[in-house]
Scaffold this active site. Structure first.
Site, PDB file in Angstrom:
ATOM      1  N   ASP A 529      -2.008  -4.040  -6.270  1.00  0.00           N
ATOM      2  CA  ASP A 529      -1.795  -2.796  -7.002  1.00  0.00           C
ATOM      3  C   ASP A 529      -1.073  -1.787  -6.104  1.00  0.00           C
ATOM      4  O   ASP A 529      -1.367  -1.667  -4.923  1.00  0.00           O
ATOM      5  CB  ASP A 529      -3.147  -2.224  -7.453  1.00  0.00           C
ATOM      6  CG  ASP A 529      -2.975  -0.911  -8.196  1.00  0.00           C
ATOM      7  OD1 ASP A 529      -2.276  -0.916  -9.232  1.00  0.00           O
ATOM      8  OD2 ASP A 529      -3.485   0.102  -7.717  1.00  0.00           O
ATOM      9  N   HIS A 532       4.076  -0.929  -3.476  1.00  0.00           N
ATOM     10  CA  HIS A 532       5.157  -0.235  -2.786  1.00  0.00           C
ATOM     11  C   HIS A 532       4.667   0.906  -1.909  1.00  0.00           C
ATOM     12  O   HIS A 532       5.397   1.364  -1.027  1.00  0.00           O
ATOM     13  CB  HIS A 532       6.185   0.297  -3.789  1.00  0.00           C
ATOM     14  CG  HIS A 532       5.576   1.163  -4.845  1.00  0.00           C
ATOM     15  ND1 HIS A 532       4.931   0.626  -5.932  1.00  0.00           N
ATOM     16  CD2 HIS A 532       5.498   2.504  -4.975  1.00  0.00           C
ATOM     17  CE1 HIS A 532       4.483   1.624  -6.686  1.00  0.00           C
ATOM     18  NE2 HIS A 532       4.812   2.762  -6.128  1.00  0.00           N
ATOM     19  N   ASP A 630      -0.169  -1.260 -18.131  1.00  0.00           N
ATOM     20  CA  ASP A 630      -0.221   0.183 -17.889  1.00  0.00           C
ATOM     21  C   ASP A 630       1.023   0.891 -18.411  1.00  0.00           C
ATOM     22  O   ASP A 630       1.349   1.981 -17.978  1.00  0.00           O
ATOM     23  CB  ASP A 630      -0.418   0.472 -16.398  1.00  0.00           C
ATOM     24  CG  ASP A 630       0.547  -0.303 -15.515  1.00  0.00           C
ATOM     25  OD1 ASP A 630       1.404  -1.021 -16.066  1.00  0.00           O
ATOM     26  OD2 ASP A 630       0.440  -0.192 -14.276  1.00  0.00           O
TER      27      ASP A 630
END
Length: 1536
Positions: A529, A532, A630
């Site tokens: 999750d 980045h 999401d």
């Protein structure tokens, strides 16, 4: 024989090449080879990797050196490699260095995991994955999970992704975890307490019983703000104690919070700012409040400023005390340095007093001077404070814009959440820091920052920054994200502060390690999750530890870096298996189709690749989802009707596909990861359409998704790895998946519905489709339809979908039973391709139809037969092969058996022959209109082009178009050989029969099978070729073999004999029947000088070129008999004591060169020494074509024959006597440029020195033979390089011949000890030994340019411009030419090394290396010379004397053949200087020759050029492949 050859990928290492941002993906079981690129060959390169040895655990920081292997044991580095046998999944780093450079390049390779499922533990291909995401909190009690998860199984998914299963934080976000180690207690019903073990057992049961693999998220970069452990260990976050650089941002955050409270309490109403923001005016007041009340009150600039009074006072005291600056700190440089207060207190910055003392120096020690210096410092500090003030104003402006922008989105924008009035629950902006204390005034809050026991609980919250560098941690010093309010903050999650290593925050690392181990123990994979913004070194460590628990860990991530290159940093370092991609990112169906093509698969009809091939960069494997969990609901953004066709497009991608729970049930809103608390419905086959708590195949598009998932998995398991995407019209996308072994296809036609058909006008006419092959069945046809089951009402308990839609679906039906297709017709596209026309009747928006297509039965049989006959070349063709009972006899024999009957001369025709050679036989090289011709008529012409097309799968190339359009190229290949007859004709018939099958398969498959046939035949031809060559070639490296092919390329037999006839008494001379006369004639191989210019007719054979090239191309390669014949054929043309330059079949010969005869004798010497019983050639009969100098060419009826040794003796005697004649037919007829004096040929021996000399200033009798041609430049008839006198290489060659003849005489192999000549009317005897000794004694005295300026041997000291070299000539008519630095003395060093003093020779070679060595060749003239010009342009005709019409041919351009002699000389003399020098020289030679290897590999001619322009630049006037260039390089390798 295994069907699966070991897959080997080759990574070529290049110096200073850093590939850390390049992705290389490999499967387990692959071998990775590292090989040296041209910049590293010849260097002592060490390759290191952290891939573990067998039985060892992976440690990212432990590297081992790999061992080099050289399979041929040869000295060159073309085949040298070190390798890794990749058996373990993960990310592995490699680096390499040489000399003192430990790391001069490096990168990463990612090895994909192997997933398994089911009771049989079968392998699950990564491309077969169909994944469905579940919000874990919506699954209810663990007891109910099987019923809810069964929806995934019954919908055909084989992987489930769970959002985190841990205890959630107070926000209830799935990704804000209160405790990473504990299972969410909500999963345990009253009276039970489920543990991770129970979850693990369920996960295992799903795998074993349902064939469903489970993965879950790991969240490393934040924890819930109410996590109990973060309160106990606040050092795990960024607080005001361990991160004081955030203090100004915290102050601003508190001020904004209090502003928000004031707004909620109506304190700004009088200013026109209510709690409910409704318009632009309110936004303006927000700006006014910030700038008028908030910013002035908190004075953020003070955190970055200096207290000027105290700083200047300290400075004054230092000056008064006479303190001097520390020179070690200032290095004597002026400039004021400001030290940022590490605690970030107001006015806490300090002045670096050493820099102040260095910069503001008083003129004297007087109080006035000190005061002036202090005033200057004061003024500079005020400037600095003002700069800091301005910087803070800039930050505040950005903060204002971000705050207002946030308000616009959250409260005004139509696409935003419209939060309503500002309250303490919904403040004006999300807070950036935790504040776990009672609310007081702003003044009270700000006082707490200086109390560590409180301020260490002020923790920075996490979020994301739009457009930020993902490789930078935005909470670390140097980032202004928090003070500029650029963070889109998650108000429930504390950003974790790991530091650089576990010791920096022991509790956090240990806590997260346990979390990782629990996850890896129970789940097959993880989703990273917020990957980045997870610190890379943290993710590296955790995933390394996870792979200890589960080596085949499947890792997926969603990256928002905005750059594929930056994505690759994460993928390569973390070993990410797949990156999440989303169809919802596509704005239209065209883009959606492009994503399918982008994310995997080869093109349909792709070429068959070799098992050993280069490792090429790739993109990350995709997990291609119709929508992620999401993101916004597709029904809102597109239409309910689009769910099925877009899902079908995704399912046809050759990569992992998937969705999120709710999509298939047509839930018409986003299922929020934060706010959703309802439960997923359970599976029930009896569920009613109106049921909200149960679903089945009639719910939403579940039935359609089941069919699509089954199809997706089947396509992956059965190897349908080729993809074609056709944008039929603006809404219809057709995706083809093709199997390259069976040539079955599945074609899915999807009509998208981005707009609701009820309100959007779609086209009524649907274009027909033409599908090549035979449609076996309709795999599925489905469409979204309305049904009467009530309208959608959101259920309070269950996440329910829209009951008003369902899917109408049929599976595995015949075409005639289709409700979508109106009718079909079979059409023929040429003689070999059958196409079915599809006319659609009810392909409505929201529809999908998928066809299973096979080749028509005849085509299947033909393809199967082709594959059957290709098995002899590779077992990979066995799947799909078909043994034909009516196989032609020619195909029943292995091709290798037929090839074994070919000679090397036959191989020249089979493999090579350029256009002019082909034209001699009445043909030409194959030409593709609007493109170009192949370089050769033989197989190499095709293979050179196909190699590039094949590696890129460039099916749009003109060659592929030509193959698809007709049989012309196919027929050319076979007819060319069949027409030749004999053993070659048999090979041609083999091609003809193979092509008979090829011509009748679908045209789109012809390029790949044509190439497969060619590759098989070509490699077989290569094997047969090398078996006929010397052991040096057979056991040689790839480089050696490529060079040896130059022998086949250059040595052939034309339609008419190129060589004069040999004696009838000579054995083993090849004969043939002349096609025109029917008479028997000799057909000896001749050697072309270069391609394409010197390959045919009278310009094919040249004495000088032939004998410079003969040693390498014929003796080294083992072509001894053919070499003998060439030597004897040229011997027969001896005239005036010379061998002709231009042979012209002997009849049109020109005797205008002084060196060819010496190269000829050098070759006889080499033949005698290199060939078994080679001295027998000396007694071979030579048929003299010109018994006397004035004879016409001898006719066959009057043969004059003599042994070769007598011809040699004659040549030597004639030189000693002195050669002086005028060329026959002198004048424009034989040379239109030469002046009259140039036709006078002189070659004599100097009585005092023994040096052969000759020529005049109007001719050029050595290899540097450019004659001026330009009238404009007035150089016509003037040689650019006459090199008259004694040319250094001729002196060396003559010395070599003399030494050899003397030695032969002593051994009784040459009967002559001396020559009888006429001198002053008397017969004089001159012994060979005396002549030999004379040259030995006089050479260095006359050729060496010493460092002694008073050297008595130096006749022209005024012309010396370089010392420590050897002259290019002696006694030239223009004395300065003697002193020009050229590479010719290197030739003398190789053939007569005894002439040279070792030390002098080595120094001269070093000067030559420095001045003349180019990338591929040797500069033909010193660049310091005033007439040097390195660019050869034979077309240029201007008034430049030195350049016009290529006058500078040998005045600078870099010729390749001399480099062979230069390198051989280096090796010879290096060995004399000792082991260390020799080893260094070997490295140099390898490095230089690596350039030739690269050129040879890449050249479509498969040759080395005649010359290059300066610095290795391409010269368009050069022969593309030159015999002597290839030969001399091969000789270097032979010497090594």
């Amino acid at each position: 024989m295994s069907l699966e050859a070991i897959q080997v990928r080759v990574l070529v290492l290049n110096d200073m090449e850093q590939l850390g941002r390049t992705l290389f993906r490999l499967d387990q079981g692959f071998e990775l080879q590292f090989r040296l690129g041209p910049t590293l060959q010849g260097k002592n390169v060490r390759v290191y990797t952290n891939y573990p040895d067998v039985g060892e655990h992976f440690d990212r920081h432990t590297f081992k050196a790999l061992e080099w292997h050289n399979p041929t044991g040869r000295e060159d580095d073309s085949d040298k490699f070190c390798s890794l046998d990749l058996q373990i999944a993960g990310s592995y780093e490699y680096y390499f260095g040489h000399g003192h450079e430990e790391k001069s390049g490096g990168g990463y390779v990612v090895v994909d995991p192997v997933l398994r499922s089911g009771a049989d533990n079968h392998h699950v291909p990564l491309d077969s994955i169909t994944i469905q995401t579940y919000l874990s909190k919506c699954l209810g009690h663990l007891d109910d999970w099987p019923d809810r998860l069964r929806v995934a199984k019954e919908s055909g998914y084989n992987m489930i992704h769970f959002t985190p299963l841990q205890t959630l934080g107070k926000s209830r976000s799935c990704y804000s975890l209160a405790d990473q180690l504990s299972l969410n207690p909500e999963f345990s019903p009253p009276g039970k307490n489920y543990t991770w073990t129970d979850v693990g057992e369920l996960v295992q049961k799903l795998n074993t019983d349902w064939n469903v693999i489970c993965i879950t998220d790991v969240v490393y970069n934040h924890t819930a703000s109410n996590s109990p452990w973060i309160k106990e260990h606040p050092e795990c976050g960024y607080n005001m104690v361990n991160s004081p650089h955030l203090r100004p941002a915290w102050v601003l955050d508190r001020a904004i919070w209090h502003m928000s409270c004031n707004m909620a309490d109506g304190k700004y109403s009088a200013m026109g700012l209510p709690a409910q923001v409704q318009n632009e005016g309110h936004l303006g007041v927000i700006r006014d409040v910030l700038w008028g009340q908030v910013f002035p009150k908190i004075k953020l600039w003070e955190f970055f400023q200096i207290r000027i009074e105290s700083a200047v006072e300290e400075f004054r005291d230092l000056l008064t005390d006479g303190v001097q600056p520390d020179p070690r700190k200032t290095m004597g440089k002026k400039g004021l340095n400001i030290i940022q207060d590490p605690k970030f207190r107001r006015f806490g910055n300090e002045v670096d007093m050493d820099s102040a003392l260095e910069t503001f120096v008083p003129l004297s020690k007087s109080p006035q001077a000190i005061l002036e210096a202090c005033n200057l410092l004061w003024g500079r500090l005020e400037e600095i404070n003002q700069e800091q003030y301005q910087q803070i104003l800039n930050h505040q402006q950005q903060a204002t814009d971000c705050i207002v922008g946030n308000v616009v989105y959250e409260r005004l924008a139509d696409h935003g959440p419209k939060l309503g009035p500002v309250t303490r629950k919904d403040p004006i902006v999300t807070r950036y820091f935790t504040f776990p204390f009672e609310e007081k005034s702003l003044e009270d809050d700000l006082q707490m920052i200086d109390h560590p026991e409180k301020s260490h609980h002020f923790l920075a919250l996490n979020g994301w920054v739009m457009g930020d560098d993902p490789l930078r941690n935005f909470a670390e010093p140097g980032s202004n994200v928090y003070i500029r309010r650029e963070l889109i903050c998650w108000g429930d999650s504390v950003k974790l502060r790991y530091g650089n290593k576990p010791e920096d925050c022991p509790y956090l690392w240990a806590h997260m390690l346990k979390y990782t181990e629990i996850t890896a123990k129970h789940f097959a994979g993880v989703r990273l999750d917020n990957c980045h913004s997870t610190p890379l070194h943290v993710a590296e460590y955790m995933l390394d530890m996870a792979r200890v628990v589960r080596p085949d860990l499947y890792v997926v991530a969603e990256l928002f870096t905005g750059s594929e290159e930056v994505d690759n940093v994460f993928v390569t370092k973390l070993g990410i298996t797949a990156l999440i991609r989303e169809a919802m990112s596509a704005g239209d169906s065209h883009e959606e189709g492009r994503l399918v093509y982008r994310y995997g698969g080869e093109p349909v009809g792709a070429f068959y690749q070799p098992s050993l091939r280069p490792l090429v960069p790739t993109i990350a494997h995709a997990m291609f989802l119709d929508v992620t969990h999401d993101n916004e609901c597709p029904i809102k953004l597109r239409s309910a009707y689009d769910l099925l066709p877009s899902s079908a497009i995704v399912s046809m991608a050759c990569c992992c596909s998937g969705s999120t729970r709710g999509y298939d049930e047509m839930v018409p809103h986003q299922i929020s990861v934060v706010k959703e608390e309802r439960l997923y419905p359970k599976w029930s086959s009896d569920a009613q359409a109106s049921s909200t708590g149960e679903v089945n195949l009639k719910t939403g598009i579940i039935a359609g998704k089941l069919a699509l998932n089954k199809m997706h998995q089947e396509l992956a398991y059965k190897g349908f790895n080729q993809v074609y995407v056709d944008q039929v019209d603006e809404d219809i996308v057709a995706v083809t998946r093709h199997c390259p072994s069976t040539h079955q296809s599945v074609v899915a036609v999807c009509r998208t519905a981005f707009h609701d058909p009820k309100y959007h006008q779609y086209r009524t006419e649907v274009p027909p489709m033409f599908i090549p092959g035979k449609i076996e069945e309709v795999v599925l046809e489905a469409r979204v339809i309305d049904r009467h089951a009530g309208t959608y009402r959101k259920c309070e308990k269950y996440i329910n979908g829209m009951p008003e839609y369902t899917v109408e679906i049929k599976e595995h039906i015949q075409l005639r039973d289709s409700g979508v297709v109106k009718h079909t017709g079979v059409t023929s596209k040429g003689s070999s391709e059958f196409v079915e026309e599809i006319v659609f009747e009810r392909l409505t928006p929201g529809s999908v139809i998928a066809f299973r297509v096979s080749l028509d039965p005849k085509a299947q049989e033909l393809v199967g037969t082709i594959r059957y006959h290709l098995i002899q070349f590779s077992p990979k063709y066995k799947p799909g092969s078909w043994s034909n009972q009516q196989t032609p006899a020619i195909l029943e024999k292995p091709l290798a058996q037929m090839m074994s009957k070919l000679t090397l001369a036959d191989m020249n025709l089979l493999m090579f022959r350029c256009d002019s050679e082909e034209q001699e036989d009445g043909g030409g090289c194959y030409n593709i209109p609007s493109w170009t011709s192949f370089k050769y008529g033989g197989l190499q012409g095709l293979m050179s082009v196909m190699a590039d097309i094949r590696s890129k799968n460039d099916l749009g190339h003109p060659v592929c178009d030509n193959l698809r359009q007709g049989d012309w190229m196919i027929d050319y290949v076979s007819n060319r050989l069949v027409n030749h007859g004999g053993a070659l004709g048999e090979v041609g018939k083999w091609f003809e029969e193979m092509f008979h099958y090829l011509k009748h398969i679908p045209r789109y498959l012809i390029p790949c099978y044509f190439d497969a046939i060619l590759v098989g035949a070509y490699t077989t031809a290569l094997d047969s070729t090398f078996k006929m060559m010397s052991s040096f070639v057979q056991n040689g490296s790839t480089f050696v073999k490529l060079l040896a092919l130059g022998s086949v390329q250059m040595c052939g037999v034309g339609s008419s004999p190129a060589l004069p006839p040999l004696s009838l008494a000579l054995p083993d001379v090849p004969y043939r029947l002349n096609k025109e006369t029917g008479k028997k004639e000799q057909c000896c191989v001749s050697l072309a000088a270069g391609l394409p210019h010197f390959s045919s007719g009278i310009f094919r054979c040249w004495g000088r070129d032939t004998f410079i090239a003969l040693r390498g191309l014929m003796l080294v390669t083992g072509r001894h008999l053919e070499a003998r014949n060439i030597i004897l054929a040229f011997a027969g043309t001896l005239r005036h004591g010379l061998i002709p330059n231009l042979l012209g079949k002997g009849i049109c010969a020109r005797y205008n060169c002084r060196d060819a005869v010496w190269w000829w004798m050098q070759c006889i010497q080499d033949y005698c020494s290199m060939v078994h019983e080679g001295t027998a050639i000396l007694h071979c009969p030579v048929l003299r074509m010109y018994p006397r100098d004035d004879s016409e060419a001898n006719t066959p009826g009057t043969p004059v024959s003599q042994p070769l040794f007598e011809v040699i003796h004659e040549a030597m005697t004639r030189h000693m006597q002195g050669i002086n004649f005028r060329e026959r037919n002198a004048g424009p007829k034989i040379d239109m440029h030469m002046k009259d004096e140039g036709f006078n040929v002189v070659a004599k021996v100097h009585h005092d020195t023994g040096f052969v000399y000759g020529g005049n200033r109007f001719n050029c009798g050595t290899w540097m033979d450019k004659m001026g041609e330009s009238e404009k430049a007035r150089n016509k008839g003037i040689p650019a390089t006459p090199r008259d006198g004694s040319a250094v290489e001729i002196v060396g060659l003559s010395k070599s011949a003399l030494r050899w003849l003397v030695d032969l005489n002593k051994k009784g192999l040459f009967p002559h000890t001396s020559m009888k000549i006429q001198r002053d009317g008397k017969e004089v005897t001159v012994s060979y030994e005396d002549w030999n000794n004379k040259i030995q004694a006089k050479f260095e005295k006359n050729f060496y340019v010493s460092h002694d300026e008073k050297d008595p041997n130096e006749k022209h000291p005024d012309l010396v411009h370089k010392r420590g070299i050897y002259k290019d000539s002696h006694g030239a008519s223009s004395p300065w030419c003697d002193y020009q630095l050229r590479p010719n003395f290197c030739i003398a060093m190789v053939v007569a090394p005894e002439l040279f003093t070792v030390k002098r020779a080595w120094e001269a070679l070093e000067v030559t290396e420095k001045k003349l060595l180019g990338p591929l060749g040797m500069k033909t003239l010193d660049p310091d010379d005033m007439v040097y010009c390195g660019v050869y342009d034979n077309a240029l005709d201007n008034d430049d004397y030195n350049k016009a019409r290529g006058f500078n041919y040998h005045q600078g351009p870099e010729w390749l053949w001399p480099i062979g002699y230069f390198l051989r000389a280096k090796l010879y003399f290096a060995k004399k200087l000792g082991k260390e020098t020799y080893e260094q020289t070997v490295y140099l030679v390898k490095s230089i020759l690596s350039q030739h290897y690269v050129h040879l590999e890449r050249s479509s001619w498969k040759g080395l050029p005649e010359l290059t322009n300066e610095n290795g630049q391409y010269c368009p006037f050069s022969c593309e492949s030159q015999a002597w260039s290839i030969s001399t390089v091969l000789e270097v390798l032979h010497d090594m």
